[in-house]
Design an enzyme around this catalytic site. Sequence first.
Site, mmCIF file in Angstrom:
data_model
loop_
_atom_site.group_PDB
_atom_site.id
_atom_site.type_symbol
_atom_site.label_atom_id
_atom_site.label_comp_id
_atom_site.label_asym_id
_atom_site.label_seq_id
_atom_site.Cartn_x
_atom_site.Cartn_y
_atom_site.Cartn_z
ATOM 1 N N MET A 1 0.873 -1.165 0.000
ATOM 2 C CA MET A 1 0.000 0.000 0.000
ATOM 3 C C MET A 1 0.915 1.222 0.000
ATOM 4 S SD MET A 1 -3.211 0.806 2.515
ATOM 5 C CE MET A 1 -2.321 0.507 4.031
ATOM 6 N N TYR B 1 0.974 2.957 12.774
ATOM 7 C CA TYR B 1 0.532 2.377 11.498
ATOM 8 C C TYR B 1 -0.898 2.788 11.152
ATOM 9 C CZ TYR B 1 4.191 -1.237 10.708
ATOM 10 O OH TYR B 1 5.343 -1.908 10.434
ATOM 11 N N GLU B 2 -1.139 2.998 9.860
ATOM 12 C CA GLU B 2 -2.490 3.177 9.295
ATOM 13 C C GLU B 2 -3.314 4.245 9.999
ATOM 14 O OE1 GLU B 2 -2.626 1.851 6.602
ATOM 15 O OE2 GLU B 2 -1.027 0.379 6.853
ATOM 16 N N GLY B 3 -2.692 5.359 10.301
ATOM 17 C CA GLY B 3 -3.384 6.440 10.998
ATOM 18 C C GLY B 3 -3.070 6.386 12.473
#
Length: 597
Positions: free
Chosen positions: A160, A435-437
Amino acid sequence: MAQYYSRRNLNFLLYEVFNATELTHYPYYSAHDRETFDMTIDAVTQIGDTLMFPHFRDLDRNQPELKNGKVTVHPKVGEYLKAMGDAGLIGTGFSFEDGGQQLPEIVNSVLGFILMAANNGMMYTGLTSGAARLIATFASEELKQTYVEKMLGGKWQGTMALTEPQAGSSLSDITTSATPQADGSYRIKGQKVFISAGDHDQCENIIHLMLARIDGAPKGTKGISLFVVPKYRLDGADNDVTSTGIYHKLGQRGVPAMHLTMGDNDDCHGWLVGEPHRGLNYMFQMMNEARIGVGMTGAAIASAAYEASLQYAKERPQSRRLNQKTALDSPQIPIIQHPDVKRMLLLQKAVVEGSLSLLMETARCADIAHASEDPEEKEKYHLMLELLTPVAKTYPTEMGMVAVSNGLQVLGGYGFTEDFPLEQLYRDIRITPIYEGTTGIQSQDLLGRKMTMKGGKPVQFLFGEVAKTIAEAETHENLKPYAQKLKAELGRLQEVTMALMPFAMQGDIERFLMDATLYMEMFGINTIAWQWLKQAVVAQRTIVTQNPDGEELAFYEGKIHTMKFFFHYEVPKTLGLAVRLKDNEVLTIATEKEVVL
């Protein structure tokens, strides 16, 4: 082996608390039963036992390196990818049509829990499945046929690719460009940073799902598109994706985090996924899946730490009971018998098993939202999934860090050494709240978006489910006081929410979200209290109706005891949080006369 998670607890949650086999009544999951669920869990545990857990330390000590433009990773990564691909375990949650096993997400998610508990330095396959799902869901049939099978087979790695040096989490500020070409592709030019598994030598190709802005696209998030950008094109030609740098990390060292440069030679090509300018909408599917996956990773690392510190506490003799006047030459006792050590172990158990329960609750919502043919049921569980996702990402990671820290403390000085796994687990888990926000981003999402979504319908649905658990608990005399405590806590949470809402209505968004992280902490404690009461109800009902004995009785009694611990030790923290959240003193918002820090 499985010294990194409790299969008994997993079975309790999966089959006794959440009745996962009931999902097979939906046509979409009708090909499955408990036997297929257990077979898949067994297969993943076997891989965890043989290819992952034994190499936990070695991957950390022999981290990825970038030399002469090539990234080398531990060779066990290749064995792991092959084993997962050959067994069909990368695409367990995919539809049969897309080459998967069509397992419910509640089962698929616990597979990730087992793998990450065994060795979180091998988080390659979760990235691949997320990227492949984006292609399968939104891309053209040609792109699906080209990429999905080889990705699910473990031959091609997926990533991603969002973050850029100047943008960070502010995706509206990305500058990677995409210029249309005559052959239907786009010429990609830009940089991406912190791309996990962004390059390595244990697969045949790296497939980036990359955000970029088509020339002339609107500014902001509405102008962002999504592209498939492979390291190598289908004819084997290099696609001008350069590994510019590799970040050497505090933890999770088995996975390379890459700085990538695209188009140095103006020869990087990408293929549009779906429609132009809708890339961020598409990517949010993968991001939401990844957020739940990161929450599961936090719970998994905390599980491995709990199992290690529990074993140590049972075996390590030190000192004697404080109330017993024993001679100094009498045998020392295992440290698990000391109250302070017991407190730390109970905290770990409460966090790990409460977090796993919340994550499985969230996965169940995803399953029903996906499989139900009833529009009202579908909407209810979709909105609950939306509400629970930021909490399921945040509580297991933030409190997972606390749990691992307590595990290290149980070992004392030994915990700080490389001779025991706690020091590595302590390093590994630190990335999960980022991670991821980050936690701050998740908290603003919860308070700023999810609490007000659809006129508050997600919260109404959630509180309705909590009310059912409270009503069940009130039928058992020993659980009634805790049901009443949870009811009072929901009232306190509603009171805090109502105190904050006027700021949103006035348009003072900074003031509204100033302490969103504290609100998330309070919301998370309430949510985990609900999960523990739910587990205690099942345990108490089983004790009454099935009259278990021996280890089984001890298991169910342990559930009730840990529920009590959570309510007496963790739930009272909401009192202080509520005081601060209702406090009108503003200390963190920037003013003309800035405070010197």
